[in-house]
Enzyme design. Structure first.
Site, mmCIF file in Angstrom:
data_model
loop_
_atom_site.group_PDB
_atom_site.id
_atom_site.type_symbol
_atom_site.label_atom_id
_atom_site.label_comp_id
_atom_site.label_asym_id
_atom_site.label_seq_id
_atom_site.Cartn_x
_atom_site.Cartn_y
_atom_site.Cartn_z
ATOM 1 N N SER A 255 0.814 -1.390 -0.063
ATOM 2 C CA SER A 255 -0.099 0.066 0.040
ATOM 3 C C SER A 255 0.733 1.498 0.131
ATOM 4 O O SER A 255 0.329 2.203 0.118
ATOM 5 C CB SER A 255 -0.909 0.109 1.053
ATOM 6 O OG SER A 255 -0.224 -0.097 2.274
ATOM 7 N N LYS A 300 -5.876 4.371 8.558
ATOM 8 C CA LYS A 300 -4.773 5.294 8.038
ATOM 9 C C LYS A 300 -5.010 6.720 8.111
ATOM 10 O O LYS A 300 -4.131 7.416 8.240
ATOM 11 C CB LYS A 300 -4.489 4.459 6.519
ATOM 12 C CG LYS A 300 -3.948 3.295 6.521
ATOM 13 C CD LYS A 300 -3.454 2.987 5.244
ATOM 14 C CE LYS A 300 -2.832 1.527 5.025
ATOM 15 N NZ LYS A 300 -2.247 0.993 3.987
#
Length: 362
Positions: A255, A300
């Site tokens: 990611s 996140k």
């Protein structure tokens, strides 16, 4: 004993019993929480996250932070009390254990898989960044892995460059499988390869490989169907015109690809892409610069805002989830490709905030 006292004692004992059950009763869940963020333009443990040599670089400012998620280990067994606490805690997410560790995956297997994905994301980030800057990157089809006890074992090796299959030139990894499956199981396939050690030596010396070999490999029937296979996975290897090192330990998964690519672009171009602002983000990236979705977007976002981010580059496929619970003070920016991201950073740098592509609740 008075009835009131007896009732209170019974209630207390029942509560204690339930509490003991909650503490000792394992439940099939795992927990995700915000992890640390790292500025790809900065340093960690005394090393620059991105080190470029053999090419002119330029000063940068501001932040282009990659974001992470902490998860409980595969062997950790959450109890009922922890699960309830996690469900109630705003900054944590409790998910089924199989979501993070499918098919009984072990801690070691998960770590290995994440490490491989992280390595591949770095490679794709370099390719995407250089392609965005119109810097040519040479590519070649290679043997990426050889299955144990397969016909290819000891005949082909990881890193061998595949030039031809049965005399037909290959340009993409998919060409290899397409040519192999033309055979019936039991027939031979002839590979024309550059051995891995010769390919590595040629690349180091900056020359074209001079040694090729023909290797005959018998085929067998695939377990799941009647296809002919030899037991290799083909992939793409790249030769870069200069060195780009990504120095980051204890991070896994794919990611961070987008943020690595943007950091590379920033260092290779004059001026600060962020204009000195704090931008964080996430997203996988492929060689063509396409940004893909990731897991744990909510965690996140929290981690980025806690670190001080003002803007968050969000993969388009994660936009709806991200928009449904965005931390105060964080502006989501929708991105589909690396080109989208660089254009949005230009708008942030110039103060055209109202022109930024936004995320909408689905």
């Amino acid at each position: 004993m008075p009835r009131r006292t007896a009732t209170m004692l019974a209630s207390t004992l029942a509560f204690i019993a339930l509490l003991c059950v909650g503490v000792f009763l394992p439940v099939p869940y795992s927990e995700m929480s915000p992890g640390p963020t790292v500025n790809t333009l900065g340093s960690t443990d005394g090393e620059q996250v991105l080190e470029i040599s053999g090419r002119e670089t330029y000063p940068t400012s501001g932040n282009l932070n990659m974001t992470t998620v902490r998860v409980t280990g595969a062997d950790y067994r959450m109890n009922l009390v922890e699960a309830i606490y996690g469900w109630l805690a705003h900054d944590n997410v409790v998910v089924p254990h199989d979501t993070l560790y499918p098919d009984g995956q072990t801690e070691e297997e998960s770590t290995q898989e994440n490490a491989e994905e992280f390595t591949q994301s770095q490679e794709s980030a370099k390719v995407a960044a250089l392609e965005q800057l119109n810097i040519p990157v040479a590519s070649r089809v290679v043997v990426s892995s050889v299955l144990k006890d397969s016909p290819a074992e000891k005949r082909l090796h990881a890193g061998d460059v595949i030039r031809e299959v049965d005399g037909t030139a290959v340009k993409e990894p998919g060409d290899v499988a397409n040519l192999v499956v033309k055979h019936q199981p039991g027939e031979d396939v002839v590979f024309t390869i550059v051995p891995a050690d010769e390919a590595a030596a040629a690349e180091k010396a900056g020359r074209e490989p001079t040694v090729t070999r023909k290797v005959t490999v018998p085929t067998v029937k695939a377990r799941e169907d009647d296809r002919a296979i030899v037991g290799i996975h083909a992939g793409t290897d790249h030769t870069f015109p200069f060195t780009v090192d990504i120095n980051l330990a204890d991070v896994g998964g794919p990611s961070a690809g987008l943020m690595f690519a943007l950091g590379i672009i920033d260092k290779l171009t004059p001026g600060a892409m962020t204009g000195g602002t704090f931008v964080a983000g996430t997203g996988t990236i492929d060689d063509d610069g396409k940004v893909g979705p990731i897991g744990g977007i909510e965690m996140k976002l929290v981690g980025a805002r806690n670190a001080g981010a003002e803007y968050f580059l969000t993969p388009a496929d994660n936009c709806a989830s991200a928009a449904s619970d965005t931390p105060d003070g964080l502006t989501l920016v929708k991105v589909d490709t690396i080109a989208d991201a660089t254009k949005s950073l230009e708008k942030i740098r110039e103060g055209d905030i109202e022109e930024l592509p936004s995320c909408e609740v689905g």
